[in-house]
Motif scaffolding. Sequence first.
Motif, short mmCIF file in Angstrom:
data_model
loop_
_atom_site.label_atom_id
_atom_site.label_comp_id
_atom_site.label_asym_id
_atom_site.label_seq_id
_atom_site.Cartn_x
_atom_site.Cartn_y
_atom_site.Cartn_z
N GLU A 136 0.83 -1.21 0.00
CA GLU A 136 0.00 0.00 0.00
C GLU A 136 0.87 1.26 0.00
O GLU A 136 1.77 1.41 0.81
N GLU A 137 0.55 2.18 -0.91
CA GLU A 137 1.31 3.43 -1.01
C GLU A 137 0.38 4.63 -1.14
O GLU A 137 0.59 5.52 -1.95
N LEU A 138 -0.66 4.66 -0.34
CA LEU A 138 -1.61 5.77 -0.36
C LEU A 138 -1.06 6.94 0.44
O LEU A 138 -0.20 6.76 1.32
N PRO A 139 -1.56 8.16 0.17
CA PRO A 139 -1.24 9.27 1.07
C PRO A 139 -1.65 8.91 2.49
O PRO A 139 -2.61 8.17 2.71
N MET A 140 -0.94 9.45 3.47
CA MET A 140 -1.15 9.02 4.85
C MET A 140 -2.58 9.24 5.33
O MET A 140 -3.15 8.40 6.04
N LEU A 141 -3.19 10.36 4.96
CA LEU A 141 -4.56 10.62 5.39
C LEU A 141 -5.51 9.58 4.83
O LEU A 141 -6.39 9.08 5.54
N ASP A 142 -5.34 9.22 3.56
CA ASP A 142 -6.20 8.20 2.96
C ASP A 142 -6.03 6.85 3.65
O ASP A 142 -7.00 6.09 3.82
N THR A 143 -4.80 6.56 4.06
CA THR A 143 -4.54 5.31 4.78
C THR A 143 -5.27 5.30 6.12
O THR A 143 -5.90 4.30 6.50
N LEU A 144 -5.21 6.41 6.84
CA LEU A 144 -5.90 6.48 8.13
C LEU A 144 -7.42 6.39 7.96
O LEU A 144 -8.11 5.80 8.80
N VAL A 145 -7.93 6.96 6.89
CA VAL A 145 -9.37 6.85 6.61
C VAL A 145 -9.75 5.38 6.45
O VAL A 145 -10.79 4.94 6.96
N PHE A 178 -9.39 3.40 9.95
CA PHE A 178 -10.48 3.64 10.90
C PHE A 178 -11.86 3.47 10.25
O PHE A 178 -12.86 3.87 10.84
N ARG A 179 -11.90 2.89 9.07
CA ARG A 179 -13.15 2.56 8.39
C ARG A 179 -14.08 3.77 8.28
O ARG A 179 -15.29 3.68 8.52
N LEU A 180 -13.52 4.90 7.90
CA LEU A 180 -14.32 6.11 7.72
C LEU A 180 -14.97 6.17 6.35
O LEU A 180 -15.64 7.16 6.01
N ASP A 181 -14.80 5.11 5.55
CA ASP A 181 -15.32 5.07 4.19
C ASP A 181 -16.45 4.05 4.03
O ASP A 181 -16.83 3.71 2.91
N ASP A 184 -16.51 14.09 8.20
CA ASP A 184 -15.70 15.17 7.64
C ASP A 184 -14.85 15.83 8.74
O ASP A 184 -13.66 16.13 8.51
N HIS A 185 -15.43 16.02 9.90
CA HIS A 185 -14.69 16.63 11.01
C HIS A 185 -13.55 15.70 11.48
O HIS A 185 -12.46 16.17 11.81
N ILE A 186 -13.81 14.41 11.51
CA ILE A 186 -12.76 13.46 11.91
C ILE A 186 -11.59 13.52 10.93
O ILE A 186 -10.42 13.54 11.34
N LYS A 187 -11.90 13.57 9.64
CA LYS A 187 -10.84 13.65 8.64
C LYS A 187 -10.02 14.93 8.81
O LYS A 187 -8.78 14.91 8.67
N LYS A 188 -10.67 16.03 9.11
CA LYS A 188 -9.95 17.30 9.31
C LYS A 188 -9.05 17.21 10.54
O LYS A 188 -7.92 17.72 10.53
N ARG A 189 -9.52 16.56 11.59
CA ARG A 189 -8.70 16.40 12.80
C ARG A 189 -7.50 15.50 12.52
O ARG A 189 -6.40 15.75 13.03
N LEU A 190 -7.71 14.45 11.72
CA LEU A 190 -6.60 13.58 11.36
C LEU A 190 -5.56 14.34 10.53
O LEU A 190 -4.35 14.13 10.69
N ALA A 191 -6.03 15.23 9.64
CA ALA A 191 -5.11 16.03 8.84
C ALA A 191 -4.28 16.94 9.72
O ALA A 191 -3.07 17.11 9.51
N ILE A 192 -4.89 17.52 10.75
CA ILE A 192 -4.15 18.36 11.70
C ILE A 192 -3.12 17.53 12.45
O ILE A 192 -1.98 17.96 12.65
N PHE A 193 -3.52 16.34 12.86
CA PHE A 193 -2.59 15.43 13.54
C PHE A 193 -1.38 15.13 12.66
O PHE A 193 -0.23 15.18 13.11
N LEU A 194 -1.62 14.85 11.39
CA LEU A 194 -0.54 14.51 10.47
C LEU A 194 0.39 15.70 10.23
O LEU A 194 1.61 15.53 10.13
N ARG A 195 -0.15 16.88 10.14
CA ARG A 195 0.70 18.05 9.96
C ARG A 195 1.61 18.26 11.17
O ARG A 195 2.76 18.68 11.04
N GLY A 196 1.10 17.86 12.33
CA GLY A 196 1.87 18.06 13.56
C GLY A 196 3.02 17.08 13.72
O GLY A 196 3.94 17.34 14.49
N ILE A 197 2.99 15.94 13.00
CA ILE A 197 4.05 14.95 13.19
C ILE A 197 4.92 14.79 11.94
O ILE A 197 5.69 13.86 11.83
N ARG A 198 4.80 15.76 10.99
CA ARG A 198 5.71 15.83 9.85
C ARG A 198 5.74 14.52 9.06
O ARG A 198 6.68 13.74 9.13
#
Length: 215
Positions: free
Chosen positions: A89-98, A101-104, A196-210
């Motif tokens: 698997e080589e998805l962008p990190m946010l897509d992988t987290l989605v 966590f079965r957000l899809d 949608d809010h969960i995805k935005k929070r995950l994106a913030i998390f990812l920005r914080g850990i580079r």
Amino acid sequence: MNYNPDEPPRRGRPRRVSDDERRRTIVKAAHEAFVEQGFARTTTAIIAARARVSKRSIYEFFDDKTELFAAVIQGNRHLILDLPRPAEEELPMLDTLVRIFRLDIDEQAEREREAILNLIARESTQFPDLSDYLYENNILRAREELIEWLLVQARQGRMVVDDPLVHAGMLMDIVFGALLPRRRLANRSERVMRIDHIKKRLAIFLRGIRTEDQR
């Protein structure tokens, strides 16, 4: 032998139900009963009646009600977390987290997940021994699975992970904290907004850990 249309058809032998099928029927009935009535009020007699089997049949597969509860949670783990991930698997990190966590998932599966998460949260609070049993028997190990995944990402250079235990806890709080609402969501639009809010929070998390995606 001549066929007589006036003769009633002969009944064949009753279909033999396999042990696997009987077990699935019992677990399904237990799932429905636990969700509707809770662990304390659900009895093996209630489960047997729902499954249309004898209590003896239940004890052929499960030692007690706790083991049956664990089987219900085990059978629904796929709604909670999708780990491990495919090695290629080589998805962008946010897509992988989605996906992790079965957000899809669709609305029906989302409702089923909500019911199982509420069941775990409610019964684990009321019966700490039940919670201990689930963890000791590796029925609930979302945190451990997340830690293993985070360490793999760190080894591959895709993520900086200073403390995998803390990072796993943060991810679980972000997602499961939102998926366990204090009130029942009224309509589909509220569910869409929650995801949608969960995805935005995950994106913030990812920005914080580079992550590698932002380098």
